[in-house]
Design a protein around this motif. Sequence first.
Motif, PDB file in Angstrom:
ATOM      1  N   UNK A 453       0.904  -1.434  -0.010  1.00 29.07           N
ATOM      2  CA  UNK A 453       0.104   0.082  -0.078  1.00 29.07           C
ATOM      3  C   UNK A 453       0.724   1.443  -0.128  1.00 29.07           C
ATOM      4  N   UNK A 454       0.393   2.173   0.710  1.00 26.46           N
ATOM      5  CA  UNK A 454       1.049   3.705   0.820  1.00 26.46           C
ATOM      6  C   UNK A 454       2.480   3.662   1.670  1.00 26.46           C
ATOM      7  N   UNK A 455       3.630   3.706   0.847  1.00 24.78           N
ATOM      8  CA  UNK A 455       4.796   3.749   1.576  1.00 24.78           C
ATOM      9  C   UNK A 455       5.596   4.941   1.282  1.00 24.78           C
ATOM     10  N   UNK A 456       6.388   5.219   2.577  1.00 25.57           N
ATOM     11  CA  UNK A 456       7.195   6.553   2.299  1.00 25.57           C
ATOM     12  C   UNK A 456       8.531   6.147   3.024  1.00 25.57           C
ATOM     13  N   UNK A 457       9.534   6.673   2.166  1.00 23.44           N
ATOM     14  CA  UNK A 457      10.966   6.190   3.083  1.00 23.44           C
ATOM     15  C   UNK A 457      11.672   7.497   3.077  1.00 23.44           C
ATOM     16  N   UNK A 458      12.343   7.813   4.308  1.00 23.61           N
ATOM     17  CA  UNK A 458      13.026   9.260   4.668  1.00 23.61           C
ATOM     18  C   UNK A 458      14.414   8.897   4.355  1.00 23.61           C
ATOM     19  N   UNK A 459      15.470   9.796   3.425  1.00 21.21           N
ATOM     20  CA  UNK A 459      16.756   9.639   3.283  1.00 21.21           C
ATOM     21  C   UNK A 459      17.282  10.914   3.430  1.00 21.21           C
ATOM     22  N   UNK A 460      18.634  10.969   3.539  1.00 19.83           N
ATOM     23  CA  UNK A 460      19.261  12.486   3.475  1.00 19.83           C
ATOM     24  C   UNK A 460      20.831  12.146   2.922  1.00 19.83           C
ATOM     25  N   UNK A 461      21.041  11.072   2.286  1.00 18.11           N
ATOM     26  CA  UNK A 461      22.509  10.683   1.398  1.00 18.11           C
ATOM     27  C   UNK A 461      22.301   9.957   0.305  1.00 18.11           C
ATOM     28  N   UNK A 462      22.081  10.450  -0.718  1.00 15.47           N
ATOM     29  CA  UNK A 462      21.676   9.603  -1.797  1.00 15.47           C
ATOM     30  C   UNK A 462      22.758   9.682  -3.071  1.00 15.47           C
ATOM     31  N   UNK A 463      23.951   9.917  -2.413  1.00 13.78           N
ATOM     32  CA  UNK A 463      25.012   9.876  -3.623  1.00 13.78           C
ATOM     33  C   UNK A 463      25.303   8.703  -4.143  1.00 13.78           C
ATOM     34  N   UNK A 464      25.865   8.497  -5.291  1.00 16.85           N
ATOM     35  CA  UNK A 464      26.147   7.446  -5.836  1.00 16.85           C
ATOM     36  C   UNK A 464      26.977   6.595  -5.108  1.00 16.85           C
ATOM     37  N   UNK A 465      26.454   5.042  -4.985  1.00 19.19           N
ATOM     38  CA  UNK A 465      27.195   4.253  -4.095  1.00 19.19           C
ATOM     39  C   UNK A 465      26.699   4.084  -2.676  1.00 19.19           C
ATOM     40  N   UNK A 466      26.038   4.952  -2.218  1.00 18.71           N
ATOM     41  CA  UNK A 466      25.601   5.199  -0.987  1.00 18.71           C
ATOM     42  C   UNK A 466      24.697   4.211  -0.395  1.00 18.71           C
ATOM     43  N   UNK A 467      24.678   3.663   0.852  1.00 19.91           N
ATOM     44  CA  UNK A 467      23.810   2.683   1.579  1.00 19.91           C
ATOM     45  C   UNK A 467      22.342   3.255   1.163  1.00 19.91           C
ATOM     46  N   UNK A 468      22.138   4.537   1.308  1.00 26.33           N
ATOM     47  CA  UNK A 468      20.803   4.934   1.317  1.00 26.33           C
ATOM     48  C   UNK A 468      20.331   4.539  -0.130  1.00 26.33           C
ATOM     49  N   UNK A 469      21.098   4.759  -1.198  1.00 28.98           N
ATOM     50  CA  UNK A 469      20.617   4.892  -2.659  1.00 28.98           C
ATOM     51  C   UNK A 469      20.217   3.334  -2.574  1.00 28.98           C
ATOM     52  N   UNK A 470      21.246   2.466  -2.344  1.00 27.84           N
ATOM     53  CA  UNK A 470      20.993   1.018  -2.499  1.00 27.84           C
ATOM     54  C   UNK A 470      19.430   0.608  -1.644  1.00 27.84           C
ATOM     55  N   UNK A 471      19.376   1.141  -0.444  1.00 28.61           N
ATOM     56  CA  UNK A 471      17.969   0.909   0.041  1.00 28.61           C
ATOM     57  C   UNK A 471      16.981   1.269  -0.640  1.00 28.61           C
ATOM     58  N   UNK A 472      16.921   2.528  -1.309  1.00 29.30           N
ATOM     59  CA  UNK A 472      15.783   2.815  -2.262  1.00 29.30           C
ATOM     60  C   UNK A 472      15.795   1.762  -3.314  1.00 29.30           C
ATOM     61  N   UNK A 473      16.767   1.523  -3.819  1.00 26.51           N
ATOM     62  CA  UNK A 473      16.700   0.602  -4.834  1.00 26.51           C
ATOM     63  C   UNK A 473      15.733  -0.873  -4.754  1.00 26.51           C
ATOM     64  N   UNK A 474      16.014  -1.398  -3.199  1.00 25.68           N
ATOM     65  CA  UNK A 474      15.747  -2.402  -3.098  1.00 25.68           C
ATOM     66  C   UNK A 474      14.088  -2.254  -2.511  1.00 25.68           C
ATOM     67  N   UNK A 475      13.956  -1.085  -2.003  1.00 23.01           N
ATOM     68  CA  UNK A 475      12.385  -0.812  -1.944  1.00 23.01           C
ATOM     69  C   UNK A 475      11.567  -0.816  -3.055  1.00 23.01           C
TER      70      UNK A 475
END
Length: 524
Positions: A453-475
């Motif tokens: 259903x409705x999902x929101x994810x909070x991030x603050x460091x989406x630089x190439x290769x970052x853990x947060x960008x990888x988490x977004x990719x998986x989500x």
Amino acid sequence: MLNTGSDSAEPTQEELRRLVNSVIWPGFHGTTLPSWLRKVLGEGLAGVVYFSQNIDPDSPGQIAKLSAEVRAAHPLAVIGVDEEGGGVSRLQAKRGSLVPGAALLGRLDDVELSEAAGRTLGRLCREAGINLNLAPVADVNTNPLNPVIGVRSFGADTALVGRHTVAVLRGIQALGVGACVKHFPGHGDTVTDSHLGLPRLDLKPEVLKAQHLPPFQQAIEAGVQAVMTAHIVVPGLGDPAQSETPATLNPAAGELLRSLGFRGLQITDALDMGAIRATVGSGLGAVQALLAGADLLCLGNPANAGSKSEEAEYLEVFDAVLAAAQNGQLPREVLETASGRVMAFARWSTQAMEAAADTRGGAVEQDWAARIVNAFSLSEPPSEPGEISRTTNELEELAKKLAWPTGTELHFLDARRGHNMAAGPSGNFFAAALSEHYQLRRSSLDQLSSTPGAVVVLADALQPGSEQLEALTQLAKKAPKAICINAGMAPGVQLPLSTVNCFDSSRITARAVAALLSGSVPGR
């Protein structure tokens, strides 16, 4: 300043100890004044720096009462705080700042609005009994991978940073509170957090002069009262040995600052930061900083992980500076000059407070939400293979694409990795703001069902290769219609989810984002 009655007379031990104390600026624990700190304030300590652990938002007037305690022990104490607005706030740390951060102000590029923000910061400090605000940030954030400046900077354009630095400092000082621009000679093109290590600014001297020094020069010409130096190595600044030491400890950096016409208070960045502690240590670092031109030794936040006790931190610096003064390594004249500048600032602040006519500084919120949404952007993933991401700043389109009905069950994931060391720990203001519109359920990727259903994810460091960008990719694989709230810099990469770039993590920004997600544009 030390008064011996003669330029050549040697100070007594008591006088020398007071002189050493007069350049030391510690932090401490608690919401009341510790007995050891009260004692050394009476022995001439320069003052104190407040951090979030010193503020109790549930006790009206507590911080003003604390400041009164400090001044009862030392009437000319310098009381400072990091109150930048946005994600770096001490006075509003627990509930979130109601003043937007520098990146939003820079994107709006309205100097009157930036000055209004400065006046609000000045009012907050003034009402708390604080006379020196360690803001604004004058760094030009030319490196998008910068882990510690980023959204704390007004932007990557030198002229833009200069005009908004001046606007904010004028707003702060209009309330009789001194402003301190930082981090000289410029921390904007680094990729290491100086809280954790020693960054290098590998720029040619002409690039440093053209891109990073102008905002400081403009601030000096506008009458800024203080400048904070950076714990960064600047190759080529001074002789080869000097240029491999942090700017705070490099005499050539102090000389460069004074060559720009600055006659005010030169303050070190916190001496408990990794860039100093892990190299020379706080004690020797304090001595070297004074020899490099520093006037006020900021010891840092004793609540940081790995810090010594507050009194032990103070004693390490006091003992080192006293020993250096006694053995001749630190000339008495250096200490007297530094102490004189501290006292000159204290006297300026007393007069400035009395002269400032408007103590209100404008309403705290000033309908900030209606203004700052104009700086947001939406980055959308490509709809077809081979397409590139699309970014829009059109608010009505943004709200229409994002809106979920009020009361919807909303899965909330936080992809951030701890807090920024400069900002310190704080609440999750986005979760709080979203809870006013939705039935919020805190989740993790593993907890989401196949149809979440409705999902929101909070991030603050989406630089190439970052853990947060990888988490977004998986989500995105599990919830392709999820929305990302990016509180950091907008990355120059293709994102896998629709992303609201809001450039800030303050409470007022969180409220504006939550309003957009519920389908309304603040102020319209």
